[in-house]
Design a protein around this motif. Structure first.
Motif, PDB file in Angstrom:
ATOM      1  N   HIS A 298       0.843  -1.203   0.000  1.00  0.00           N
ATOM      2  CA  HIS A 298       0.000   0.000   0.000  1.00  0.00           C
ATOM      3  C   HIS A 298       0.876   1.251   0.000  1.00  0.00           C
ATOM      4  O   HIS A 298       0.619   2.216  -0.747  1.00  0.00           O
ATOM      5  N   LYS A 299       1.916   1.257   0.821  1.00  0.00           N
ATOM      6  CA  LYS A 299       2.820   2.409   0.882  1.00  0.00           C
ATOM      7  C   LYS A 299       3.556   2.612  -0.440  1.00  0.00           C
ATOM      8  O   LYS A 299       3.708   3.744  -0.917  1.00  0.00           O
ATOM      9  N   ASN A 302       1.153   4.043  -3.024  1.00  0.00           N
ATOM     10  CA  ASN A 302       0.938   5.478  -2.796  1.00  0.00           C
ATOM     11  C   ASN A 302       2.147   6.293  -3.228  1.00  0.00           C
ATOM     12  O   ASN A 302       2.017   7.338  -3.866  1.00  0.00           O
ATOM     13  N   HIS A 306       0.500   5.125  -7.867  1.00  0.00           N
ATOM     14  CA  HIS A 306      -0.177   3.963  -8.474  1.00  0.00           C
ATOM     15  C   HIS A 306       0.501   3.470  -9.759  1.00  0.00           C
ATOM     16  O   HIS A 306      -0.004   2.558 -10.403  1.00  0.00           O
TER      17      HIS A 306
END
Length: 344
Positions: A298-299, A302, A306
């Motif tokens: 996820h990090k 971000n 993307h």
């Protein structure tokens, strides 16, 4: 790039857990599978319609059970006992949500979903429950609309939740009106399912296209539900939705055994303040690594705006590449699991 690949490899590797030999596939079924409705006649009928309360766990699970039963004939050519049915990922994920308390009321304003209250209740205040609603209702109602289920499109309706009723579609016509593109993608999956010429990889592609389209249609709607959770759980929820995009690009085969093996790495309870992977004491090493990897991805996603997902999708465009990555990562995971068991 190497960093992205390394962490994505861990995640997809976890999803490619070895196909453990099991003497009884029923041992892998989600909680209360046997007790849940297995045919439409198990539900209440009113004015010629089957009425389903999808805010009661066995009734929602029953929707999956009927879906798996009605589509079993299309997967017979891949393996016996419906084990290779790629729709297994949906009820197994729902069962994990129930087992780990993620369908209960996170605000604690009601006893919905708790052992001390109505433990079979599914809370509309649960982010997991709301997103899962659409990953149940849309594939189920699209199957009805496509003719797979053996009843007409106007013969089934779902009961609304106790609040926020306007956020949920309840029947085929309403869902087609509210989510025409996504319902069309689920319908396309079922139409290809009917074709004897469709390959297993073809079906996975259509399944994941419909799955990710469902998330795109619904994630923003229920973003405010994240405020009902402690920060570690809320962050995991966002991370999990991001990870699904990477999983989808790899065409992960959501069959019974593979999905069951994979879910052993998911958090066994709700995350609370102080839970920092990979150092959560009452998690297994496998669960710690999966959680750490999902949050790290996820990090990375971000940080790259993307673009890391675009790169991954390009890498996964060919069947050879997807198969190669999954096979290599399965070897890595098997080594990790062997090392873990060896130290027990």
């Amino acid at each position: 790039m190497a960093f992205l690949l390394s962490w994505t490899c861990v995640i997809v590797g976890c999803l490619s857990a070895s196909l453990a030999v099991t003497s009884n596939l029923s041992d892998l079924y989600p909680p209360l599978w046997v007790e849940s409705p297995g045919q439409f006649s198990d539900y209440r009928m009113k004015d010629g319609q089957y009425i389903i309360n999808s805010w009661v766990y066995p009734q929602r699970m029953g929707m999956y059970k009927i879906l798996l039963t009605q589509t079993a004939r299309y997967f017979e050519r891949f393996a016996p006992e419906n084990e290779q049915n790629i729709l297994w990922g949906l009820p197994l994920q729902h069962g994990w949500q129930y087992h780990t308390g993620r369908l209960a009321d996170p605000t604690h304003r009601t006893n919905c979903g708790y052992e001390s209250g109505n433990h079979l209740c599914i809370s509309v205040d649960s982010w997991w429950a709301d997103i899962n609603y659409f990953l149940c209702a849309l594939p189920f109602l699209a199957a009805v609309d496509s003719g797979v289920m053996g009843i007409s499109s106007d013969q089934v309706t779902l009961l609304p939740p106790p609040k926020d009723q306007n956020l949920f579609c309840l029947n085929v016509s309403a869902c087609c009106s509210s989510f025409p593109e996504t319902m069309g993608k689920w319908n396309a999956f079922y139409q290809h399912l009917k074709l004897p010429s469709s390959t297993f990889d073809d079906l996975l592609k259509y399944l994941w296209v419909a799955h990710t389209s469902t998330l795109k249609d619904t994630l923003q709607t229920f973003e405010s539900r994240l405020n009902n959770y402690l920060k570690p759980e809320a962050y995991f929820e966002i991370s999990w939705s991001v990870a699904v995009e990477y999983i989808a690009a790899s065409n992960f085969p959501t069959t019974l055994i593979r999905t069951s093996d994979f879910q052993k790495g998911l958090p066994p309870r709700m995350l609370v303040t102080g839970d920092v992977a990979p150092f959560i004491r009452n998690f297994t090493a496998f669960q710690n690594i999966v959680l750490f990897s999902v949050n790290t991805l996820h990090k990375v996603d971000n940080a790259t705006g993307h673009s890391s997902l675009i790169i991954w999708k390009n890498l996964m465009k060919t069947q050879v590449a997807r198969r190669f990555v999954l096979e290599i990562l399965e070897i890595i995971l098997n080594f990790f699991q062997f090392s873990t068991y060896g130290n027990d």
